[in-house]
Design an enzyme around this catalytic site. Structure first.
Site, PDB file in Angstrom:
ATOM      1  CE  LYS A   4     -30.357  54.568  51.854  1.00 60.31           C
ATOM      2  NZ  LYS A   4     -29.382  55.583  52.298  1.00 60.31           N
ATOM      3  CB  CYS A  17     -32.231  61.580  55.565  1.00 65.07           C
ATOM      4  SG  CYS A  17     -31.674  61.628  53.839  1.00 65.07           S
TER       5      CYS A  17
HETATM    6  O1  RRO Z   1     -29.743  58.163  51.475  1.00 65.90           O
HETATM    7  C1  RRO Z   1     -29.048  59.128  51.840  1.00 65.90           C
HETATM    8  O2  RRO Z   1     -28.722  60.044  51.067  1.00 65.90           O
HETATM    9  C2  RRO Z   1     -28.581  59.260  53.224  1.00 65.90           C
HETATM   10  C3  RRO Z   1     -29.391  59.060  54.328  1.00 65.90           C
HETATM   11 BR1  RRO Z   1     -31.132  58.422  54.220  1.00 65.90          BR
HETATM   12  C4  RRO Z   1     -28.886  59.321  55.616  1.00 65.90           C
HETATM   13  O3  RRO Z   1     -29.541  59.177  56.659  1.00 65.90           O
HETATM   14  N1  RRO Z   1     -27.605  59.777  55.712  1.00 65.90           N
HETATM   15  C5  RRO Z   1     -26.821  59.955  54.632  1.00 65.90           C
HETATM   16  O4  RRO Z   1     -25.660  60.365  54.791  1.00 65.90           O
HETATM   17  N2  RRO Z   1     -27.329  59.686  53.386  1.00 65.90           N
END
Ligand code: RRO
Length: 315
Positions: free
Chosen positions: A49, A134
């Protein structure tokens, strides 16, 4: 069933993968247990993650929803902080003969520099995927839609050369943007580019309740799954065409089956990541999809992915 005469192995950024299919940063890759489950599966690599300097709880729930066409999420970067992913690197790589990749998404360039400088000292991390896309942190724009900021980031990280660094891009929708972004990336020592993150700030609606389906940001969130496959394929195809030959392209977006992997590889992907489908099917999806890809390759008389990678025919 693994077909021995059909190899789905690949290489990128100097890494060797027995299978070109692994997880996308996001689903089921936050805790050591989840990362170990990916290690035990048929995934060709393990990516974490996206991590920040400090651990985060993320956005309020419900923050993930899926239907038969795909998913929406506004997780808000829940993660255990980069030191956690650094501290488990040795144990994970000792246990599994596959690359361990850390995804990084610091909340500022200064944070990213601190994280990357520290991770560079860890010899069990095979590569870093710097997430510039993100869509879900309230008040923060997606870096990769701010081209001058991307130049600043790539210039700052250029001297870090102990571990290969790739970047995860959002989808682009205009030829001018593909060209401008590829021209920027081509000036820096980037090892790979992952195309694409979720399509940012979409909206799914529950017609019974006449309501949005996730809580944060008024229901807006990143879209994944079937909804985004054509966009993902277009980004893989265009970046493969426009990037330096030594920069690998990792495909991500809308992969549910071996046929979907085949399409991404035809467009020029060197490897692919599974997000939404991994979220719902869990780690058994990797073996199923490898089997489907091998079956298709066998039917077509292909022995390795090099036989068709990047060979999409123009009508
Ligand atoms: O954690 C998120 O809300 C998230 C991330 Br970091 C990302 O790069 N892409 C996404 O769809 N959700």
């Amino acid at each position: 069933m693994i077909r021995s005469n059909v190899s789905v192995a690949t290489q990128f950024a100097g890494l060797q993968l027995q299978s070109c299919i692994y997880n996308a940063s996001g689903p089921w890759c936050t805790t050591k247990k989840e990362l170990m489950d990916i290690g035990q599966s048929a995934a060709g690599a393990i990516i974490t993650k996206s991590c920040t300097l400090l651990a985060r709880e993320g956005n309020p729930t419900p923050r993930y929803f899926e239907n038969n066409l795909g998913s929406i999420n506004s997780m808000g970067l829940p993660n255990k902080g980069y030191q956690y992913y650094q501290s488990i690197a040795e144990e994970i790589t000792a246990k599994f003969q596959k690359p361990y990749i850390v995804s990084v998404s610091g909340l500022s360039l200064e944070n990213n520099m601190r994280i990357l400088e520290s991770l560079q000292t860890q010899k069990n991390i095979a590569a870093i995927e710097l997430n510039l896309s993100c869509p879900n942190v309230v008040g923060k724009a997606q870096t990769a839609y701010d081209f001058p900021q991307v130049v600043k980031v790539l210039r700052a990280i250029a001297p870090l050369n102990k571990i290969p660094i790739g970047i995860k891009l959002p989808p682009y929708f205009d030829f001018i943007h593909f060209q401008e972004m590829a021209a920027i990336i081509n000036q820096y020592p980037i090892a790979f580019v992952t195309c694409v993150n979720s399509i940012g700030n979409g909206l799914l609606i529950d017609i019974e309740k006449e309501a949005v389906v996730i809580q944060p940001k008024g229901g807006f969130g990143g879209i994944g799954g079937d909804y985004i496959k054509p966009t993902a394929l277009a980004n893989v195809c265009k970046f493969r065409e426009l990037l330096r030959a030594d920069i690998s392209v990792i495909g991500c977006g809308g992969i549910k089956t071996g046929q979907d992997v085949f399409e991404h590889l035809l467009c020029g992907a060197d490897a692919v990541q599974i997000g939404t489908q991994f979220m719902s099917e869990k780690a058994t999806c990797f073996k199923r999809i490898v089997n489907e890809l091998q079956h298709l390759m066998q039917k077509k008389g292909y022995h390795s992915i090099a036989d068709f990678k990047g060979k999409l025919i123009q009508a």
